[in-house]
Structures are given as structure tokens and as C-alpha cells.
Design an enzyme around this catalytic site. Structure first.
Site, PDB file in Angstrom:
ATOM      1  N   ASN A 133     -54.312  57.437  39.792  1.00  0.00           N
ATOM      2  CA  ASN A 133     -55.267  58.395  39.237  1.00  0.00           C
ATOM      3  C   ASN A 133     -56.627  57.722  39.254  1.00  0.00           C
ATOM      4  O   ASN A 133     -56.914  56.859  38.430  1.00  0.00           O
ATOM      5  CB  ASN A 133     -54.843  58.763  37.808  1.00  0.00           C
ATOM      6  CG  ASN A 133     -55.861  59.660  37.116  1.00  0.00           C
ATOM      7  OD1 ASN A 133     -56.806  60.140  37.745  1.00  0.00           O
ATOM      8  ND2 ASN A 133     -55.676  59.875  35.821  1.00  0.00           N
ATOM      9  N   TRP A 134     -57.441  58.116  40.210  1.00  0.00           N
ATOM     10  CA  TRP A 134     -58.735  57.447  40.381  1.00  0.00           C
ATOM     11  C   TRP A 134     -59.745  57.896  39.329  1.00  0.00           C
ATOM     12  O   TRP A 134     -60.842  57.336  39.239  1.00  0.00           O
ATOM     13  CB  TRP A 134     -59.290  57.712  41.790  1.00  0.00           C
ATOM     14  CG  TRP A 134     -58.456  57.123  42.900  1.00  0.00           C
ATOM     15  CD1 TRP A 134     -57.252  56.472  42.777  1.00  0.00           C
ATOM     16  CD2 TRP A 134     -58.753  57.127  44.304  1.00  0.00           C
ATOM     17  NE1 TRP A 134     -56.787  56.074  44.008  1.00  0.00           N
ATOM     18  CE2 TRP A 134     -57.691  56.467  44.975  1.00  0.00           C
ATOM     19  CE3 TRP A 134     -59.809  57.625  45.067  1.00  0.00           C
ATOM     20  CZ2 TRP A 134     -57.670  56.297  46.365  1.00  0.00           C
ATOM     21  CZ3 TRP A 134     -59.782  57.451  46.456  1.00  0.00           C
ATOM     22  CH2 TRP A 134     -58.726  56.793  47.084  1.00  0.00           C
ATOM     23  N   LYS A 135     -59.418  58.905  38.554  1.00  0.00           N
ATOM     24  CA  LYS A 135     -60.333  59.419  37.516  1.00  0.00           C
ATOM     25  C   LYS A 135     -61.711  59.685  38.136  1.00  0.00           C
ATOM     26  O   LYS A 135     -61.784  60.083  39.292  1.00  0.00           O
ATOM     27  CB  LYS A 135     -60.383  58.460  36.321  1.00  0.00           C
ATOM     28  CG  LYS A 135     -58.964  58.152  35.793  1.00  0.00           C
ATOM     29  CD  LYS A 135     -58.923  57.453  34.474  1.00  0.00           C
ATOM     30  CE  LYS A 135     -57.467  57.193  34.070  1.00  0.00           C
ATOM     31  NZ  LYS A 135     -57.336  56.565  32.780  1.00  0.00           N
TER      32      LYS A 135
ATOM     33  N   HIS B 228     -53.733  65.477  31.312  1.00  0.00           N
ATOM     34  CA  HIS B 228     -54.032  64.066  31.038  1.00  0.00           C
ATOM     35  C   HIS B 228     -54.668  63.946  29.657  1.00  0.00           C
ATOM     36  O   HIS B 228     -55.434  64.816  29.232  1.00  0.00           O
ATOM     37  CB  HIS B 228     -54.970  63.515  32.115  1.00  0.00           C
ATOM     38  CG  HIS B 228     -55.088  62.027  32.060  1.00  0.00           C
ATOM     39  ND1 HIS B 228     -55.911  61.396  31.167  1.00  0.00           N
ATOM     40  CD2 HIS B 228     -54.453  61.062  32.754  1.00  0.00           C
ATOM     41  CE1 HIS B 228     -55.778  60.081  31.322  1.00  0.00           C
ATOM     42  NE2 HIS B 228     -54.905  59.852  32.286  1.00  0.00           N
TER      43      HIS B 228
ATOM     44  N   GLU C 283     -57.085  62.307  28.650  1.00  0.00           N
ATOM     45  CA  GLU C 283     -58.554  62.390  28.659  1.00  0.00           C
ATOM     46  C   GLU C 283     -59.012  63.846  28.687  1.00  0.00           C
ATOM     47  O   GLU C 283     -60.046  64.190  28.117  1.00  0.00           O
ATOM     48  CB  GLU C 283     -59.120  61.586  29.842  1.00  0.00           C
ATOM     49  CG  GLU C 283     -58.994  60.091  29.585  1.00  0.00           C
ATOM     50  CD  GLU C 283     -58.798  59.237  30.826  1.00  0.00           C
ATOM     51  OE1 GLU C 283     -59.048  59.720  31.946  1.00  0.00           O
ATOM     52  OE2 GLU C 283     -58.375  58.070  30.661  1.00  0.00           O
TER      53      GLU C 283
ATOM     54  N   GLU D 263     -47.751  58.689  28.981  1.00  0.00           N
ATOM     55  CA  GLU D 263     -48.922  57.818  28.879  1.00  0.00           C
ATOM     56  C   GLU D 263     -49.335  57.685  27.423  1.00  0.00           C
ATOM     57  O   GLU D 263     -50.081  58.531  26.904  1.00  0.00           O
ATOM     58  CB  GLU D 263     -50.093  58.407  29.674  1.00  0.00           C
ATOM     59  CG  GLU D 263     -49.816  58.574  31.155  1.00  0.00           C
ATOM     60  CD  GLU D 263     -51.110  58.558  31.974  1.00  0.00           C
ATOM     61  OE1 GLU D 263     -51.195  57.719  32.876  1.00  0.00           O
ATOM     62  OE2 GLU D 263     -52.024  59.339  31.702  1.00  0.00           O
TER      63      GLU D 263
ATOM     64  N   GLY E 283     -56.266  52.302  29.660  1.00  0.00           N
ATOM     65  CA  GLY E 283     -57.537  51.610  29.865  1.00  0.00           C
ATOM     66  C   GLY E 283     -57.842  50.558  28.817  1.00  0.00           C
ATOM     67  O   GLY E 283     -58.981  50.094  28.703  1.00  0.00           O
TER      68      GLY E 283
ATOM     69  N   SER F 125     -52.343  50.969  31.409  1.00  0.00           N
ATOM     70  CA  SER F 125     -52.526  49.546  31.690  1.00  0.00           C
ATOM     71  C   SER F 125     -51.407  48.936  32.532  1.00  0.00           C
ATOM     72  O   SER F 125     -51.057  47.773  32.347  1.00  0.00           O
ATOM     73  CB  SER F 125     -52.727  48.760  30.388  1.00  0.00           C
ATOM     74  OG  SER F 125     -53.897  49.229  29.722  1.00  0.00           O
TER      75      SER F 125
ATOM     76  N   GLY G 291     -54.160  53.978  36.531  1.00  0.00           N
ATOM     77  CA  GLY G 291     -55.593  54.228  36.498  1.00  0.00           C
ATOM     78  C   GLY G 291     -56.344  53.068  37.129  1.00  0.00           C
ATOM     79  O   GLY G 291     -56.424  52.936  38.348  1.00  0.00           O
ATOM     80  N   GLY G 292     -56.884  52.183  36.287  1.00  0.00           N
ATOM     81  CA  GLY G 292     -57.733  51.083  36.740  1.00  0.00           C
ATOM     82  C   GLY G 292     -57.176  50.309  37.929  1.00  0.00           C
ATOM     83  O   GLY G 292     -57.903  50.045  38.901  1.00  0.00           O
TER      84      GLY G 292
HETATM   85  P1  13P Z   1     -55.044  52.760  33.110  1.00  0.00           P
HETATM   86  O1  13P Z   1     -54.020  52.331  34.148  1.00  0.00           O
HETATM   87  O2  13P Z   1     -56.444  52.445  33.528  1.00  0.00           O
HETATM   88  O3  13P Z   1     -54.685  52.306  31.751  1.00  0.00           O
HETATM   89  O4  13P Z   1     -54.991  54.367  33.085  1.00  0.00           O
HETATM   90  C1  13P Z   1     -53.766  55.003  32.995  1.00  0.00           C
HETATM   91  C2  13P Z   1     -53.972  56.438  33.203  1.00  0.00           C
HETATM   92  O5  13P Z   1     -54.584  57.112  32.390  1.00  0.00           O
HETATM   93  C3  13P Z   1     -53.441  57.038  34.424  1.00  0.00           C
HETATM   94  O6  13P Z   1     -53.493  58.420  34.385  1.00  0.00           O
END
Ligand code: 13P
Length: 249
Positions: A9-11, A95, A97, A167, A173, A213, A234-235
Site C-alpha cells: 500500500n503505497w499510500k 483502511h 487512515e 491492521e 507506521g 510495521s 506500507g512503509g
Molecule cells: P506500515 O507498514 O507503514 O506500518 O503501514 C501499514 C499499512 O497501513 C498498510 O496498509
């Protein structure tokens, strides 16, 4: 046996050129990867180009959201058919977020899932508790509400093809990853909910990803759990080496 599924997920990261470079690097490094469904979820503006880059490989492409209406006066929104038309196969829905910053609710999650399914997209449905909820011992309650809300009026055929991402919000994050035991416990609980709502068959078929994470260094122990079928990253998905490090774990 459920096939592993790892999605990046590149956000809100990567301009067009950066996205093409990252997708190319992942594609080159992933040439030998088998037995894992790999999915890249770039921002809307990069979907079409990333689809072009991975064409002819087994790498799938997903969006990070969609609107439930088919078309019309919904300024700024993107429909399921639009996603299909650029070659998307998956879409992340609900998600944390989006729940936290953009007013997403279990009801709108359910509407988006139905629109995605109707267009032939595979929904990746996100659920998870906040730190406050975990500390108040409400993790199961929160996840149950989110799962039953998401799956409302969804047929068992459709349910089987959906992907769930657990999640925990406190792990996203933050560098604070759930322990393998914490992840396994909630994944098993989600599977038990699917068994209650649908059947053993649905529960055993649905793939449940862990997200929060996840990194090359902790992926193996998380993925070793019987109910952890993959990851939503994510990251660590923003760099080809770390994303592949997770895939190879
Ligand atoms: P991180 O891997 O950056 O913690 O993010 C997870 C995430 O929200 C994937 O959708």
C-alpha cells in the site's frame, strides 16, 4: 492451502516517474517469485502506468479506495468501473487512515465492497483496533463490529473471494509491530467470525493479511502463524529491496 498474498500500500507516495521506477525495480527483482500473490497499490494517478509496467507478469495492481456509486456528480471520486478500465484487479477498502481522517464507517465500507464486487474487483477489507481499544480489552468487539458491518448482505461466494487485512491501528507506521501471538490471536478470531457468519469453507478459504510495521526482519515470524496468510505493507513497500525482503520471507 491458502496462497500467500503480499500487497504494497503505497499510500500518498510516489509521483508518476517514481512509481514507474519502483514498479520496474520490483518487477525485475520478483522475476523468480512463485507461490505468492504480489499486489502493488499505488495512488490513483499512477495506476494505469503501473499496470503497464507489470503487464505480462503475475503481479497484480490495486487501488486504495473507490466510491460506491457507478458515476455522476461526485467530484473527486473514482468508481469501480474506472478502476477496472485501467486494469486494476484489487481495491483496498476501509483502511484505518480512511476511517480516521475521511469519515469512513462500517456502512460506507460495506457499500464500497458491494460496488467493488459488482465490478469484479477483489476487495481487501481493512479492520483493526486502536491502542485505546486494545488497552480497554475491546479488540474482539471492535473487530467483530467491523467484520460483520463489512460483510453485511454479501453472499458466501463473494465472501470467499474477498481478502481481509488485520491492521492494528497502533502498529501502523509506528514501528511497533504486533507480536506473532497477538496477530495470530486476532486472525484466528476473524476466521471464527467468518465461520459463524458463513461456513467452515468460507472461513478456511478467505486470506487474512497482517498489516502494521511489517518489515523484512519481522515478516517471517508473523507469516509463520497458521492464520496469517500474507501482509499489507506500507512503509516497507516503498523500496524494492525491503518489499522483496518481505516476499522472500
Ligand atoms: P506500515 O507498514 O507503514 O506500518 O503501514 C501499514 C499499512 O497501513 C498498510 O496498509
Amino acid at each position: 492451502m491458502r496462497k500467500r498474498i503480499i500487497a504494497g500500500n503505497w499510500k500518498m507516495n510516489k509521483t508518476l516517474d517514481e512509481a514507474i521506477d519502483l514498479a520496474r525495480a520490483i518487477k525485475d527483482k520478483a522475476a523468480d517469485v512463485q507461490n505468492v500473490d504480489m499486489i502493488l497499490c499505488p495512488p490513483f494517478t499512477n495506476l494505469s502506468s503501473v499496470v503497464d509496467v507489470v503487464k505480462g507478469t503475475s503481479i497484480g495492481v490495486g487501488a486504495q479506495n473507490l466510491h460506491w456509486e457507478a458515476k455522476g456528480a461526485f467530484t473527486g471520486e473514482i468508481s469501480a468501473d474506472m478502476l477496472r478500465s485501467v486494469g486494476c484487479q484489487y481495491v483496498i477498502i476501509g483502511h484505518s487512515e480512511r476511517r480516521q481522517y475521511f469519515g469512513e464507517t462500517d456502512e460506507t465500507v460495506n457499500k464500497r465492497i458491494k460496488a467493488a464486487l459488482a465490478a469484479g474487483l477483489v476487495p481487501i477489507v481493512c479492520v483493526g483496533e486502536t491502542l485505546e481499544e486494545r488497552e480497554a480489552d475491546k479488540t474482539q468487539e471492535v473487530v467483530e463490529t467491523q467484520i460483520t458491518g463489512a460483510y453485511r448482505d454479501i453472499s458466501s461466494n463473494d465472501a470467499e473471494n474477498m481478502v481481509v487485512a488485520y491492521e492494528p491501528v497502533w502498529a501502523i507506521g509506528t514501528g511497533k509491530v504486533a507480536t506473532p501471538q497477538q496477530a495470530q490471536e486476532v486472525h484466528a478470531y476473524i476466521r471464527s467470525l467468518l465461520k459463524t457468519v458463513y461456513s467452515e469453507k468460507v472461513a478456511e478459504t478467505v486470506r487474512i493479511q497482517y498489516g502494521g510495521s511489517m518489515k523484512p526482519g519481522n515478516a517471517a515470524e508473523l507469516l509463520a502463524n497458521p492464520d496469517v496468510d500474507g501482509g499489507l505493507i506500507g512503509g516497507a513497500s516503498l523500496d524494492a529491496d525491503s518489499f522483496l525482503g518481505i516476499i522472500n520471507a
